[in-house]
Design a protein around this motif. Structure first.
Motif, PDB file in Angstrom:
ATOM      1  N   ASP A 118     -82.212 -66.290 -22.320  1.00 41.26           N
ATOM      2  CA  ASP A 118     -82.891 -67.568 -22.477  1.00 41.26           C
ATOM      3  C   ASP A 118     -82.455 -68.174 -23.811  1.00 41.26           C
ATOM      4  O   ASP A 118     -82.734 -67.627 -24.880  1.00 41.26           O
ATOM      5  CB  ASP A 118     -84.412 -67.331 -22.470  1.00 41.26           C
ATOM      6  N   PRO A 119     -81.743 -69.307 -23.744  1.00 43.19           N
ATOM      7  CA  PRO A 119     -81.181 -69.898 -24.977  1.00 43.19           C
ATOM      8  C   PRO A 119     -82.224 -70.095 -26.073  1.00 43.19           C
ATOM      9  O   PRO A 119     -81.884 -70.075 -27.257  1.00 43.19           O
ATOM     10  CB  PRO A 119     -80.636 -71.246 -24.498  1.00 43.19           C
ATOM     11  N   PHE A 143     -82.883 -69.299 -10.980  1.00 42.87           N
ATOM     12  CA  PHE A 143     -83.151 -70.724 -11.126  1.00 42.87           C
ATOM     13  C   PHE A 143     -83.740 -71.022 -12.509  1.00 42.87           C
ATOM     14  O   PHE A 143     -83.333 -71.962 -13.196  1.00 42.87           O
ATOM     15  CB  PHE A 143     -84.098 -71.196 -10.020  1.00 42.87           C
ATOM     16  N   SER A 144     -84.695 -70.180 -12.930  1.00 45.01           N
ATOM     17  CA  SER A 144     -85.332 -70.402 -14.234  1.00 45.01           C
ATOM     18  C   SER A 144     -84.298 -70.335 -15.342  1.00 45.01           C
ATOM     19  O   SER A 144     -84.280 -71.176 -16.243  1.00 45.01           O
ATOM     20  CB  SER A 144     -86.418 -69.356 -14.496  1.00 45.01           C
ATOM     21  N   TRP A 202     -83.342 -73.155 -18.015  1.00 44.33           N
ATOM     22  CA  TRP A 202     -83.458 -73.009 -19.466  1.00 44.33           C
ATOM     23  C   TRP A 202     -82.157 -73.383 -20.151  1.00 44.33           C
ATOM     24  O   TRP A 202     -82.142 -73.985 -21.199  1.00 44.33           O
ATOM     25  CB  TRP A 202     -83.886 -71.582 -19.832  1.00 44.33           C
ATOM     26  N   PHE A 203     -81.066 -72.972 -19.522  1.00 47.45           N
ATOM     27  CA  PHE A 203     -79.774 -73.371 -20.081  1.00 47.45           C
ATOM     28  C   PHE A 203     -79.611 -74.886 -20.043  1.00 47.45           C
ATOM     29  O   PHE A 203     -79.185 -75.503 -21.014  1.00 47.45           O
ATOM     30  CB  PHE A 203     -78.620 -72.704 -19.318  1.00 47.45           C
ATOM     31  N   ALA A 204     -79.978 -75.436 -18.893  1.00 44.03           N
ATOM     32  CA  ALA A 204     -79.838 -76.886 -18.744  1.00 44.03           C
ATOM     33  C   ALA A 204     -80.646 -77.612 -19.815  1.00 44.03           C
ATOM     34  O   ALA A 204     -80.163 -78.543 -20.466  1.00 44.03           O
ATOM     35  CB  ALA A 204     -80.281 -77.308 -17.354  1.00 44.03           C
ATOM     36  N   LEU A 264     -87.119 -82.252 -18.325  1.00 42.95           N
ATOM     37  CA  LEU A 264     -86.439 -80.968 -18.214  1.00 42.95           C
ATOM     38  C   LEU A 264     -87.087 -79.947 -19.149  1.00 42.95           C
ATOM     39  O   LEU A 264     -87.300 -78.792 -18.793  1.00 42.95           O
ATOM     40  CB  LEU A 264     -84.960 -81.164 -18.571  1.00 42.95           C
ATOM     41  N   HIS A 265     -87.413 -80.397 -20.362  1.00 38.12           N
ATOM     42  CA  HIS A 265     -88.077 -79.511 -21.322  1.00 38.12           C
ATOM     43  C   HIS A 265     -89.428 -79.051 -20.814  1.00 38.12           C
ATOM     44  O   HIS A 265     -89.780 -77.878 -20.925  1.00 38.12           O
ATOM     45  CB  HIS A 265     -88.224 -80.223 -22.673  1.00 38.12           C
TER      46      HIS A 265
END
Lengths: 430, 442
Positions: free
Chosen positions: B200-201, B280-281, B285-287, B297-298
């Protein structure tokens, strides 16, 4: 086509499942009186020892029968009319068939011991679900038990009784454990196991008379050595015989001898009536008739008979013999001919100096004939192939590790087994 | 039949969904409930002067502290508070004692959150320390028992030994040491997607370059390659803590897994759903980290983090996964929900691992199916004489252990007889290879 199979043991059920694969439209009915569903007889001891429930003993999910469109009837067949092609059930129903398969199984042997007719309670066998019922009913009121008969079923019953904290005396007529299958050396290893588990094993001791108490329950056994051993439960495990008694009362029984006599296509003397499994006595065109009474052959014959129901006329021939078992912690695999070979047959016997681990390789000088392996796991498919390929004993010994089947990291150490020549000796008491 | 002794009756009850099993299950679930959710579920008894200064719903001011009105709710509060605070405090003391011994100057600072719980990334003494210790203790004691019980089976001993070692080092001691030296708390025995945070970034800054790179490498290279070679067992029953606890402490309940074909259907739907959600999650998170600022998105990323943590990590892997040991068997989580198991299972189907079945030797006793913790109906393959690879099989080796006829064997080879045939090797049979040359020395 209407197929009626009598008996819901492994032979009957395998036959039904195989027949269904062959013909999606056949009407298949299995009549069995012992239980509602097919169960694994070989696993009775695990249910007795609380390692499995009775439901766990059933090899197929119950819905599998409906999915395969195999009708199950809990009933006994009491009569048979060959001309009308009907069987009559104890419930009064009549079933007509195009093909009838008798997969009746086997019944425990009883011999004419003195006092056996006075016994009302306390005597058990260990092959049917009803035997398990009896064992479980008697166990809480049993402190001491006697098991008669040094074979596979006997030792299973002994192990189960020990689990329940019962003191067991094991009466074995022969000079060592299971001489029809094991050599003296393997037998001694099993004896050590039995004694280490606290079993009072007595060889060359036979039951002479069964003593009962006022209520008719077994209270002891008089042996041929003149000793009376007290017990509240008596397990009789002296082999089984084909369950054909019921057939004798039928209007049209098939030809019976020791079992239901069938030819090599497993067809009986009556048209469209077949037999398979423990009850079938196979009469080849030449040679002596034989009965195969183990799980594997019942399954094989069940499959075989299913093909012949559809007119295949396949001739049944037993493959190279194999069997396996487990005596407490000691595993056993046998392939080919062993104790059926004549006395003096050349044998390589390999034994670990301290552990219960040994291999017996029988040969005729040129090629191997059979294997008796104790204490580790073996791939019988490879041992079988070596017999078929007529491999020499020296070659087999050199390749032996290829046939090991032990768990990873746990390969038995064959190198530390000491090998010697030990011509086959037989010590059968009679 | 149940053994009619006190021990026999109790063990039967405990192992077969009796009263003691239900009690234990409730206790375990309660423990996990307190561990994960305890801090959210009580009204803090913060100081007050009147009812108005108690901001929690339904709380009243009594003797200068906020308390709830109803007795039952007060009882609940007391229970949660006492349990959580005590477990936390115990962890603190454990950590502090180690720290005091190692750093007499006392650099340990105690940060507490609004509920009075120790809430500090920098040091290692809190309720999670207690949990880790209990977990490790469960694996060590259970593992010792397994090594004794299956002392005749080298596979079980080696496997259990590795599980115990991995748990003690990578899953317990090392993270504490890392924290002790003010390094990020990293569990080398866990990987994405089981430990979904590692990719997770949001956490990359905390873990630092090296660990993030390792996380990628472990999940996307080590895991697939190892699984192709040895099957998912190298992870699920040799390394993973969830599997480790199941195969040690969970031993008495391994047979409770459901073997029906319906359970298998449920398993397939459930586990691939969780895997899909996990993938997908992570993508989301990357997106949200890479794409230009987008509030929706956040918000979605934050939402999935919260719900994934709540549903998958805390509930399914913790409370349900371990809490249901005495009722549903030991691998409820691993079998039905673990995204890592799903991922490994797919690779396993393509790899070399299989359960080899000796033809015709099965007696259909069913011990293999009964003691399969993954609920695989092993017997159906064994009695048909078919070697097989099931995606869910974790390779614990228990089917082979309990088989009274030695029919089953775990193997890494897709070929029965590895053959490298030339005319010469065909004639002198030298292709039979390594096993033969060992035998030749005898």
């Amino acid at each position: 086509m209407k197929i009626v199979i009598v008996g819901n043991g492994v032979a009957g059920v395998t036959c039904a499942m195989t027949a269904r694969q062959r013909d999606p439209h056949a009407e298949i009915t299995i009549v069995g009186g012992e239980t509602d569903y097919f169960f694994s007889r070989t696993a009775l001891m695990y249910s007795f020892m609380d390692r499995m429930t009775r439901r766990d003993l059933e090899p197929y999910e119950r819905k599998a029968y409906a999915e395969q469109r195999i009708a199950l009837r809990r009933d006994w067949v009491i009569d048979h009319h060959a001309d009308a092609k009907t069987v009559h059930l104890s419930s009064g129903a009549t079933l007509s068939y195009d093909k009838l398969v008798l997969a009746l199984g086997a019944t425990p042997n009883r011999f004419g011991w003195e006092g056996i007719n006075d016994v009302k309670e306390g005597l058990v066998h260990f092959v049917s679900m009803q035997d398990l019922d009896a064992c479980e009913r008697l166990t809480p009121s049993t402190r001491e038990a006697i098991v008669v008969g040094g074979g596979l079923i006997g030792i299973e019953l002994v192990e189960s009784l020990l689990h329940h904290g019962i003191k067991v005396t094991f009466l074995i007529r022969e000079p060592y454990y299971w001489p029809v299958a094991l050599g003296r050396e393997e037998g001694d290893i099993v004896t050590e196991q039995l004694r280490a588990h606290g079993v009072d094993v007595r060889y060359m001791e036979e039951m002479k008379r069964i003593e009962v108490d006022a209520a008719g329950r077994v209270s002891g056994v008089l042996t041929n050595k003149g000793e009376t051993i007290p017990c509240q439960m008596l397990g009789i495990c002296v082999g089984v015989r084909p369950s054909i008694d019921r057939l004798k009362a039928f209007t049209d029984p098939p030809q019976l001898s020791r079992g239901v006599v069938v030819d090599e296509t497993l067809q009986s003397s009556l048209p469209d009536v077949f037999a398979c499994g423990d009850c079938a006595e196979i009469q080849p065109i030449e040679g002596r008739s034989y009965i195969e009474m183990i799980w594997y052959s019942a399954k094989r014959q069940g499959r075989h008979v299913a093909a012949n129901l559809f007119g295949d006329q396949l001739r049944y021939a037993p493959p190279i013999f194999f069997n396996s078992s487990k005596f407490f912690e000691v595993e056993y695999t046998t392939v080919g001919e062993v104790m059926s070979l004549p006395e003096g047959t050349p044998t390589l016997f390999r034994k670990h100096p301290t552990k219960p681990l040994c291999q017996r390789i029988l040969h005729n000088g040129d090629r191997v004939l059979g294997f008796n392996m104790l204490g580790s796991r073996w791939n019988h498919e490879i041992l079988e192939r070596w017999i078929r390929e007529r491999r020499s004993p020296a070659w087999v010994v050199a390749q032996l590790a290829d046939a090991q089947f032990d768990v990873e990291f746990g390969r038995a150490n064959l190198a530390s087994c000491i090998q010697r020549e030990l011509p086959l000796a037989k010590e059968l008491s009679r | 039949m149940i053994r009619r002794t006190a021990a026999g009756l109790f063990l039967h009850d405990l192992k077969n969904r009796g009263l003691s099993a239900w009690t234990l299950s409730l206790l375990l679930i309660a423990f996990y409930g307190i561990l994960y959710f305890g801090q959210y579920y009580w009204t803090p008894d913060n100081p007050c002067t009147d009812n108005a200064s108690c901001y929690s719903e339904g709380a009243v001011c009594e003797a200068g502290a906020c308390l709830r009105e109803s007795r039952i709710e007060r009882g609940q509060d007391w229970l949660y508070r006492t349990a959580t605070v005590h477990i936390d405090e115990l962890g603190w003391k454990l950590g502090a004692s180690v720290d005091a011994a190692a750093r007499p100057d006392g650099t340990l600072a105690r940060d507490e959150n609004k509920n009075g719980l120790i809430d500090n990334w920098e040091h290692f003494g809190n309720r999670w320390t207690v949990y880790g210790m209990l977990y490790t203790l469960g694996i060590l004691l259970g593992g010792a028992w397994i090594c004794f019980k299956y002392r005749h089976n080298r596979y079980q001993i080696v496997r259990t030994g590795v599980v115990m070692m991995v748990q003690t080092s990578f899953a317990f001691s090392l993270p504490i040491l890392l924290k002790f030296f003010h390094k990020p708390e990293y569990y080398f025995s866990y990987m994405w997607p089981l430990k979904i945070d590692y990719l997770d970034p949001r956490n990359f800054a905390y873990y630092g370059e090296g660990l993030v790179l390792w996380g990628f490498f472990a999940s996307l290279a080590v895991v697939p390659v190892m699984t192709l070679l040895y099957g998912k067992r190298w992870y699920c029953s040799w390394v993973c803590g969830c599997g480790g606890l199941a195969n040690t402490f969970g031993e008495p309940w391994r047979h409770l897994s459901n073997k029906s074909s319906n359970a298998w259907k449920f398993e397939k739907v459930a586990i691939y759903t969780v895997m899909g959600v996990a993938f997908f999650s992570t993508a989301l998170w990357f997106a949200s980290a890479v794409l230009p600022e987008s509030s929706s998105l956040h918000a979605a990323a934050t939402g999935t983090r919260k719900w994934y943590g709540l549903v998958v990590t805390a509930s399914l892997s913790g409370a349900i996964g371990t809490g249901l040991y005495p009722l549903g068997g030991t691998r409820v989580w691993c079998r039905n929900f673990c995204p890592m198991a799903a991922f490994l299972g797919i690779i396993q189907k393509l790899g070399r691992f299989r359960i080899r079945v000796k033809k015709e030797m099965c007696i259909s006793c069913g011990l293999c199916s009964k003691y399969c913790e993954m609920g695989i109906d092993v017997r159906s393959y064994a009695q048909a004489g078919l070697s097989f690879t099931r995606a869910s099989c974790v390779g614990c080796g228990m089917c082979a252990e309990v088989c009274p006829r030695g029919v089953l064997r775990l193997e890494n080879s897709a070929k029965v007889d590895p053959q490298d045939l030339s005319l010469v090797s065909f004639l002198d049979e030298s292709w039979k290879g390594a096993a033969s040359s060992v035998a030749a020395k005898i």
